[in-house]
Motif scaffolding. Sequence first.
Motif, mmCIF file in Angstrom:
data_model
loop_
_atom_site.group_PDB
_atom_site.id
_atom_site.type_symbol
_atom_site.label_atom_id
_atom_site.label_comp_id
_atom_site.label_asym_id
_atom_site.label_seq_id
_atom_site.Cartn_x
_atom_site.Cartn_y
_atom_site.Cartn_z
ATOM 1 N N ARG A 45 -1.902 -0.263 -10.188
ATOM 2 C CA ARG A 45 -2.405 -0.142 -8.826
ATOM 3 C C ARG A 45 -3.663 0.709 -8.870
ATOM 4 O O ARG A 45 -3.696 1.726 -9.554
ATOM 5 C CB ARG A 45 -1.369 0.509 -7.925
ATOM 6 N N PRO A 46 -4.684 0.319 -8.131
ATOM 7 C CA PRO A 46 -5.899 1.143 -8.123
ATOM 8 C C PRO A 46 -5.614 2.501 -7.486
ATOM 9 O O PRO A 46 -4.752 2.623 -6.618
ATOM 10 C CB PRO A 46 -6.894 0.339 -7.291
ATOM 11 N N PHE A 47 -6.322 3.497 -7.952
ATOM 12 C CA PHE A 47 -6.176 4.843 -7.398
ATOM 13 C C PHE A 47 -6.723 4.850 -5.980
ATOM 14 O O PHE A 47 -7.822 4.358 -5.718
ATOM 15 C CB PHE A 47 -6.935 5.845 -8.262
ATOM 16 N N ASP A 48 -5.966 5.399 -5.054
ATOM 17 C CA ASP A 48 -6.364 5.452 -3.648
ATOM 18 C C ASP A 48 -6.841 6.868 -3.336
ATOM 19 O O ASP A 48 -6.049 7.762 -3.047
ATOM 20 C CB ASP A 48 -5.193 5.072 -2.750
ATOM 21 N N LEU A 49 -8.157 7.077 -3.405
ATOM 22 C CA LEU A 49 -8.731 8.402 -3.195
ATOM 23 C C LEU A 49 -8.456 8.912 -1.784
ATOM 24 O O LEU A 49 -8.106 10.087 -1.604
ATOM 25 C CB LEU A 49 -10.239 8.387 -3.470
ATOM 26 N N ASP A 50 -8.589 8.059 -0.788
ATOM 27 C CA ASP A 50 -8.333 8.502 0.586
ATOM 28 C C ASP A 50 -6.894 8.980 0.755
ATOM 29 O O ASP A 50 -6.639 9.989 1.407
ATOM 30 C CB ASP A 50 -8.637 7.383 1.584
ATOM 31 N N GLN A 51 -5.963 8.264 0.156
ATOM 32 C CA GLN A 51 -4.563 8.675 0.244
ATOM 33 C C GLN A 51 -4.355 10.019 -0.461
ATOM 34 O O GLN A 51 -3.682 10.907 0.049
ATOM 35 C CB GLN A 51 -3.649 7.621 -0.368
ATOM 36 N N ALA A 52 -4.943 10.169 -1.637
ATOM 37 C CA ALA A 52 -4.800 11.427 -2.377
ATOM 38 C C ALA A 52 -5.389 12.588 -1.583
ATOM 39 O O ALA A 52 -4.774 13.652 -1.470
ATOM 40 C CB ALA A 52 -5.478 11.311 -3.745
#
Length: 95
Positions: free
Chosen positions: A8-15
Motif C-alpha cells: 500500500r502506498p504511504f499516506d502522508l496526510d494520514q500519518a
Amino acid sequence: MSEPAPERPFDLDQALGTLGTRDRALILPHDNPDPDAMAAAFALGALLRHARGIDSVVAYGGYVGRAENRAMVRALHLPLTPIDEVDLGDFPIIA
C-alpha cells in the motif's frame, strides 16, 4: 508459491493527521550524525513546519566528529542541540 501482497502506498496526510494538535517535535538522528542523518532530520522538521505548523528541535547524541561534518554544520548554520541539553518532557512528539 504465492505472490506477495501488493504494497500500500504511504499516506502522508494520514500519518500527519495522527499528530493531532501537538505543536512541538524533537527530532533525533542517530548518534554521531553524519550529513545524511542531519539532512533527513532537518527535512523532517521542514515537513512538519510546512504541513502542520509544528516547530521542531534537532538534537543529537555523541558528537559531530569529522571535520567536513562540522564544516557543514557551520556553513549551513544548522541549529543542532546536544541531547543532554534537552528535556524530553518538553516535546509531545519525538521522532
